[in-house]
Design an enzyme around this catalytic site. Structure first.
Site, short mmCIF file in Angstrom:
data_model
loop_
_atom_site.label_atom_id
_atom_site.label_comp_id
_atom_site.label_asym_id
_atom_site.label_seq_id
_atom_site.Cartn_x
_atom_site.Cartn_y
_atom_site.Cartn_z
N THR A 103 0.83 -1.26 0.09
CA THR A 103 -0.05 -0.10 0.06
C THR A 103 0.98 1.27 -0.04
OG1 THR A 103 0.08 0.22 2.37
CG2 THR A 103 -1.75 -1.21 1.25
N GLU A 129 -5.67 -3.97 -0.83
CA GLU A 129 -6.13 -5.08 0.02
C GLU A 129 -7.25 -5.84 -0.53
OE1 GLU A 129 -5.39 -2.06 0.89
OE2 GLU A 129 -4.42 -1.90 2.64
N LYS A 137 -13.38 16.43 12.08
CA LYS A 137 -14.11 16.00 13.17
C LYS A 137 -14.43 17.45 13.72
CE LYS A 137 -11.74 11.85 12.81
NZ LYS A 137 -10.62 11.66 11.95
N TRP A 188 -19.34 14.21 12.28
CA TRP A 188 -18.26 14.06 11.32
C TRP A 188 -18.68 14.90 10.22
CZ3 TRP A 188 -16.61 8.25 10.87
CH2 TRP A 188 -15.80 7.90 11.84
#
Ligand code: ADP
Length: 577
Positions: free
Chosen positions: A218, A365, A474, A479
């Protein structure tokens, strides 16, 4: 490796998540496990070798085209397979064994495609290294993977030579050059010479389908890059699914141009899918500028391209600036993923070239196809604006992939299109553990992979990414989706691109700061952007300030690099309320 016909192959079955093997437990009836009856189909290993053999038998006449430093290279699958055989033999002669990692440091080309099959089919592991990473990350990756051999494009040698002194495990460097000049033996072995000296025939081993076939790291936005190891089985199942019309709908008659690099999440599986169906393949080499891609699409009559929004967006802008210069009439599928597809890009491709972009979500992934947006036939009666809104979502989970969204407290959230939480997935091509990594414990929850993406899922099952957990703003315990704000800002006709970041705020913990790139020649003010957003997002989501920048920094795979912006604006003074 298990020989075909061993007790392992003939009677293995996976039931209820447990592995049963009557080779190991003779007391069990060979046809029944408890109350469950065993299916009497062959336990035929799902390996990439079957795709190679299929291409050899059925698709010999199909073309593989590459843009190289010396012009267009063209050959057929027949030539390709013969060279793959030689390459596998050459690697064996060099002492490459099963399980050895064989790295590539290369752009998309026919030679890279040869490695893509020769290495896994001989039982070794293709490790595609992202040539755009920082030097210290590259050295870490080669050493962590323990690569024994590396194939390097001649054009990338200057980069490779810089990190070479730090590499601890490499025994052979093989140089891939287009100009036909002999490779300096002090630098490495010559790919073409190696093939010329190798035997024409290679006996491929029968592999266990769980054998590692490939490896990819990654990008490592925080900490060291993490290693994902694919199995033959995962890639084969992913390929079968990718080709279906419910996902990418790729078939024999297609001509695929993979703009997405082969070192980025398996080029989204396009090399494998092309091989399985026998599609014509076009490789762009290092020539990824729109002025290079557009004529290639036109001349090779490309039907299917795949790339991240920044590259496809640049191509679109280029085509718009010179209308009619290049015909895009052959295109029927444009796959965009890696980051959210901007609405104007989606609409632009439809209006100007008659193609709806296929929007896909995935990760290194997840091999990568986690979800793909294909509209259901039951949506046909929906108003066009609703259909368009759905097209911009990340779509339905791929077949065999399960998805759920989880609250911070670890509760599963409802599929109502409103509640958002961390997206978690599981399935046969989803990672079960990173290779040799101490961070594994925090990346999985009860057998599900934690994607680090924040999403909603609606009642129809369509996933909509709201943000990444680390990018979400945040604000006072709530959120705010930076992605939604960006998309709303990018609808402004004078905005080239925009990134929204959370910046420290003494009262709210964080508030959104919009970093906007105006289109050339446009004059924009903060007030104009905020006025434009009114009514499009909740009032409390409105950015507290707007800054104008010359360009949004990009990562090695062309995504917005918000950590650079966060660093740059970490002490941004908020205007008085
Ligand atoms: P990284 O970006 O971490 O290097 P990947 O290339 O594997 O690694 O990218 C995976 C991430 O890219 C996903 O977790 C998600 O945040 C983002 N992504 C991928 N596809 C999309 C999409 N269609 N829309 C929005 N974000 C996406």
């Amino acid at each position: 490796m298990a020989p075909r016909g061993s007790s392992h192959w003939s009677t293995r079955a996976r039931l209820g998540g447990r592995l049963f093997c009557n080779g190991a437990s003779r007391s069990i009836d060979p046809l029944f496990f408890g109350d469950a009856m065993l299916g009497l189909m062959m336990d035929y290993p799902l390996t990439l070798t079957t795709f190679l053999e299929r291409a050899r038998r059925f698709h010999g006449k199909k073309e593989i085209v590459s843009r190289t430093a010396t012009g267009i290279h063209r050959y057929t699958y027949k030539d390709y397979v013969q060279r793959v055989d030689r390459l596998a033999g050459a690697l064996k002669m060099l002492g490459v064994n099963q399980g050895d990692r064989v790295a590539t440091f290369a752009w998309n080309s026919f030679r890279h495609f040869e490695i893509y099959f020769a290495v896994p089919c001989m039982g070794a592991v293709t490790h595609t290294v992202n040539a755009r990473l920082y030097h210290d990350q590259l050295a870490y990756i080669f050493n962590h993977a323990g690569d024994r051999v590396v194939f390097v494009d001649a054009s990338l040698l200057p980069v490779f030579e810089k990190i070479r002194p730090q590499l601890k495990t490499i025994q052979h460097v093989i140089v891939m050059a287009d100009d036909g000049k002999p490779v300096d033996p002090k630098v490495g072995l010559d790919y073409e010479a190696l093939l010329a000296d190798a035997p024409a025939h290679f006996d491929y081993p029968v592999l266990d389908e769980r054998t590692a076939s490939g490896m990819c790291y990654t990008s490592g936005t925080t900490g060291h890059p993490k290693a994902v190891v694919y199995s033959h089985r995962a890639i084969v199942l992913h390929t079968l699914a990718a080709a279906t019309t419910g996902l990418l709908g790729i078939e024999e008659g297609d001509t695929i141009l993979s703009i997405v690099p082969m070192f980025h999440a398996n080029a989204w599986g396009l090399p494998y899918t092309a091989m399985m169906v026998g599609a014509k393949m076009v490789w762009p080499g290092p020539f990824l500028q729109p002025a290079d891609l557009a004529p290639l699409i036109e001349q090779e009559r490309v039907t299917c391209i795949g790339g991240v929004p920044t590259i496809i967006g640049a191509l679109y802008q280029y085509l718009k600036q010179a209308p009619g210069k290049h015909s895009m009439s052959s295109l029927r599928r444009v796959i965009v993923g890696g980051s959210a597809c901007p609405p104007n890009l989606m609409m632009g491709f439809k209006n100007d070239f008659g193609v709806w972009i296929t929007h896909a979500w995935g990760m290194t992934e997840t091999t990568p196809l986690g979800s793909v947006c294909v509209l259901k036939s039951t949506f046909a009666g929906l108003p066009p604006e609703d259909q368009f809104r759905i097209r911009l979502t990340q779509g339905l989970p791929s077949p065999l992939v399960e998805a759920r969204i989880m609250s911070e407290a670890g509760q599963e959230l409802p599929w109502d299109g409103v509640a958002f939480g961390e997206l978690q997935v599981r399935g046969p091509w989803v990672i079960s553990a990173y290779f040799d990594d101490p961070r594994n414990a925090e990346c999985f929850q009860d057998g599900w992979f934690r994607t680090g993406d924040v999403a909603t899922i609606d009642g129809e099952g369509f996933i909509q990414l709201v943000d990444r957990t680390k990018d979400v703003v945040k604000s006072g315990g709530e959120w705010i989706s930076s992605v939604e704000l960006e998309n709303a800002i990018m609808l402004h006709p004078d905005v080239q691109e925009a990134a929204v970041i959370g910046v420290y705020h003494p009262k709210w913990q964080e508030r959104p700061l919009a970093c906007v790139v105006p289109k050339e020649g446009a004059t924009l003010t903060s007030a104009m952007i905020l006025e434009f957003l009114k009514g499009k997002v909740a009032t409390w989501w409105l950015p507290n300030d707007v800054v104008f920048i010359e360009g949004v920094p990009k990562t090695s795979v062309g995504k917005f690099d918000k950590k650079v912006l966060r660093e740059r604006f970490k002490a941004h003074p908020w205007p008085e309320a």
